[in-house]
Motif scaffolding. Structure first.
Motif, PDB file in Angstrom:
ATOM      1  N   ALA A  31      28.627  59.334  26.973  1.00 15.42           N
ATOM      2  CA  ALA A  31      28.466  58.023  26.348  1.00 15.42           C
ATOM      3  C   ALA A  31      29.664  57.130  26.680  1.00 15.42           C
ATOM      4  O   ALA A  31      29.498  55.938  26.965  1.00 15.42           O
ATOM      5  CB  ALA A  31      28.310  58.179  24.839  1.00 15.42           C
ATOM      6  N   THR A  32      30.852  57.704  26.669  1.00 15.16           N
ATOM      7  CA  THR A  32      32.059  56.946  27.000  1.00 15.16           C
ATOM      8  C   THR A  32      32.017  56.455  28.437  1.00 15.16           C
ATOM      9  O   THR A  32      32.452  55.338  28.736  1.00 15.16           O
ATOM     10  CB  THR A  32      33.305  57.821  26.769  1.00 15.16           C
ATOM     11  N   ASP A  33      31.472  57.261  29.340  1.00 18.11           N
ATOM     12  CA  ASP A  33      31.356  56.836  30.740  1.00 18.11           C
ATOM     13  C   ASP A  33      30.325  55.723  30.908  1.00 18.11           C
ATOM     14  O   ASP A  33      30.503  54.822  31.732  1.00 18.11           O
ATOM     15  CB  ASP A  33      30.952  58.016  31.624  1.00 18.11           C
ATOM     16  N   ILE A  34      29.243  55.794  30.165  1.00 19.47           N
ATOM     17  CA  ILE A  34      28.150  54.832  30.311  1.00 19.47           C
ATOM     18  C   ILE A  34      28.443  53.507  29.622  1.00 19.47           C
ATOM     19  O   ILE A  34      28.081  52.436  30.113  1.00 19.47           O
ATOM     20  CB  ILE A  34      26.835  55.431  29.760  1.00 19.47           C
ATOM     21  N   TYR A  35      29.107  53.558  28.486  1.00 17.20           N
ATOM     22  CA  TYR A  35      29.284  52.367  27.642  1.00 17.20           C
ATOM     23  C   TYR A  35      29.788  51.130  28.397  1.00 17.20           C
ATOM     24  O   TYR A  35      29.228  50.048  28.230  1.00 17.20           O
ATOM     25  CB  TYR A  35      30.194  52.701  26.454  1.00 17.20           C
ATOM     26  N   PRO A  36      30.794  51.237  29.263  1.00 13.89           N
ATOM     27  CA  PRO A  36      31.269  50.039  29.963  1.00 13.89           C
ATOM     28  C   PRO A  36      30.233  49.416  30.900  1.00 13.89           C
ATOM     29  O   PRO A  36      30.344  48.247  31.258  1.00 13.89           O
ATOM     30  CB  PRO A  36      32.481  50.532  30.769  1.00 13.89           C
ATOM     31  N   LEU A  38      27.020  49.002  30.208  1.00 11.17           N
ATOM     32  CA  LEU A  38      25.895  48.434  29.481  1.00 11.17           C
ATOM     33  C   LEU A  38      25.806  46.917  29.573  1.00 11.17           C
ATOM     34  O   LEU A  38      24.706  46.367  29.553  1.00 11.17           O
ATOM     35  CB  LEU A  38      25.950  48.856  28.014  1.00 11.17           C
ATOM     36  N   SER A  39      26.921  46.239  29.695  1.00  8.31           N
ATOM     37  CA  SER A  39      26.879  44.775  29.743  1.00  8.31           C
ATOM     38  C   SER A  39      26.119  44.265  30.962  1.00  8.31           C
ATOM     39  O   SER A  39      25.658  43.120  30.971  1.00  8.31           O
ATOM     40  CB  SER A  39      28.296  44.194  29.709  1.00  8.31           C
ATOM     41  N   THR A  44      15.186  45.130  29.670  1.00 14.12           N
ATOM     42  CA  THR A  44      14.271  45.910  30.506  1.00 14.12           C
ATOM     43  C   THR A  44      15.017  46.982  31.286  1.00 14.12           C
ATOM     44  O   THR A  44      14.576  48.137  31.340  1.00 14.12           O
ATOM     45  CB  THR A  44      13.517  44.983  31.484  1.00 14.12           C
ATOM     46  N   LYS A  45      16.160  46.631  31.860  1.00 13.93           N
ATOM     47  CA  LYS A  45      16.942  47.613  32.612  1.00 13.93           C
ATOM     48  C   LYS A  45      17.479  48.704  31.686  1.00 13.93           C
ATOM     49  O   LYS A  45      17.528  49.875  32.075  1.00 13.93           O
ATOM     50  CB  LYS A  45      18.082  46.931  33.354  1.00 13.93           C
ATOM     51  N   TRP A  46      17.884  48.320  30.472  1.00 14.45           N
ATOM     52  CA  TRP A  46      18.363  49.317  29.518  1.00 14.45           C
ATOM     53  C   TRP A  46      17.245  50.294  29.156  1.00 14.45           C
ATOM     54  O   TRP A  46      17.439  51.499  29.153  1.00 14.45           O
ATOM     55  CB  TRP A  46      18.924  48.659  28.259  1.00 14.45           C
ATOM     56  N   ARG A  47      16.046  49.762  28.900  1.00  9.84           N
ATOM     57  CA  ARG A  47      14.905  50.629  28.584  1.00  9.84           C
ATOM     58  C   ARG A  47      14.623  51.587  29.727  1.00  9.84           C
ATOM     59  O   ARG A  47      14.454  52.778  29.522  1.00  9.84           O
ATOM     60  CB  ARG A  47      13.669  49.787  28.271  1.00  9.84           C
ATOM     61  N   ASP A  48      14.600  51.060  30.940  1.00  3.57           N
ATOM     62  CA  ASP A  48      14.333  51.904  32.110  1.00  3.57           C
ATOM     63  C   ASP A  48      15.421  52.963  32.289  1.00  3.57           C
ATOM     64  O   ASP A  48      15.124  54.134  32.556  1.00  3.57           O
ATOM     65  CB  ASP A  48      14.217  51.047  33.373  1.00  3.57           C
ATOM     66  N   ILE A  64      22.297  58.967  24.253  1.00  2.00           N
ATOM     67  CA  ILE A  64      21.752  57.682  23.810  1.00  2.00           C
ATOM     68  C   ILE A  64      21.992  57.490  22.310  1.00  2.00           C
ATOM     69  O   ILE A  64      22.351  56.398  21.864  1.00  2.00           O
ATOM     70  CB  ILE A  64      20.239  57.584  24.148  1.00  2.00           C
ATOM     71  N   ASP A  65      21.814  58.545  21.522  1.00  2.00           N
ATOM     72  CA  ASP A  65      22.094  58.449  20.076  1.00  2.00           C
ATOM     73  C   ASP A  65      23.559  58.123  19.823  1.00  2.00           C
ATOM     74  O   ASP A  65      23.886  57.377  18.895  1.00  2.00           O
ATOM     75  CB  ASP A  65      21.734  59.758  19.366  1.00  2.00           C
ATOM     76  N   GLN A  66      24.432  58.666  20.638  1.00  2.00           N
ATOM     77  CA  GLN A  66      25.859  58.377  20.499  1.00  2.00           C
ATOM     78  C   GLN A  66      26.113  56.900  20.775  1.00  2.00           C
ATOM     79  O   GLN A  66      26.858  56.248  20.056  1.00  2.00           O
ATOM     80  CB  GLN A  66      26.641  59.240  21.480  1.00  2.00           C
ATOM     81  N   ILE A  67      25.469  56.367  21.807  1.00  2.00           N
ATOM     82  CA  ILE A  67      25.665  54.962  22.181  1.00  2.00           C
ATOM     83  C   ILE A  67      25.027  54.036  21.143  1.00  2.00           C
ATOM     84  O   ILE A  67      25.660  53.098  20.669  1.00  2.00           O
ATOM     85  CB  ILE A  67      25.069  54.684  23.576  1.00  2.00           C
ATOM     86  N   GLN A  68      23.774  54.282  20.799  1.00  3.12           N
ATOM     87  CA  GLN A  68      23.047  53.351  19.940  1.00  3.12           C
ATOM     88  C   GLN A  68      23.342  53.514  18.455  1.00  3.12           C
ATOM     89  O   GLN A  68      23.298  52.536  17.720  1.00  3.12           O
ATOM     90  CB  GLN A  68      21.540  53.494  20.167  1.00  3.12           C
TER      91      GLN A  68
END
Length: 157
Positions: A31-36, A38-39, A44-48, A64-68
């Motif tokens: 989640a820490t790697d992905i979070y930056p 997200l912007s 639509t891209k987030w859903r995909d 995903i639960d960690q992020i959201q």
């Protein structure tokens, strides 16, 4: 200490029995790697991305639960599997150390939902009242929707 050295900026290990440990990353590390990143994603891209991530890795939903949801204990996964009392225990565990007021509101609201789903309606109403009260100071914009959404679901569980 005598079995390694540096030669031309390269670490050399002189041990025929050396073992390098590799541990798969935890959901929190992922989640820490992905979070930056997200912007750069629209809805639509987030859903995909989310569908692909969850569909290709068994721990993907935990990431995903960690992020959201900032779920550090796995309560959301347990909730989805309808083990509501276990989910309540995990939410309580996270509440013991959570200091962010807005996140505490989210956790209390989910605690109310889990209690309602577990048939603990009086407890659900107490958690709901705490969530709404805390939202009054920590997330005033959410008080109305939090109150009506949770109350709208509780009688039907």
């Amino acid at each position: 200490m005598g079995n390694w050295g540096v030669i031309d900026a390269t670490v050399v290990v002189g041990d025929n029995h050396v073992v390098f440990l590799f541990c798969p990353p935890s959901p929190a590390q992922c989640a820490t790697d992905i979070y930056p990143l997200l912007s750069a994603l629209d809805a639509t891209k987030w859903r995909d991305f989310k569908l692909g991530y969850v569909g290709t890795w068994d721990k993907g939903q935990r990431v995903i639960d960690q992020i959201q949801l900032s779920d550090h204990t796995g309560w959301a996964t347990v909730f989805r599997t309808k083990r509501y009392t276990n989910s309540m225990e995990l939410i309580h565990r996270q509440l013991q150390t959570e200091t962010d007021g807005g996140l505490r509101v989210v956790l209390l609201a989910n605690l109310a939902l889990a209690a309602g789903c577990a048939g603990l309606h009086d407890e659900a109403m107490r958690h709901h009242a705490k969530a709404v009260e805390l939202a009054g100071t920590q997330a005033p914009h959410a008080v109305g929707s939090l109150g009506s959404t949770v109350l709208g679901v509780l009688p039907h569980v």
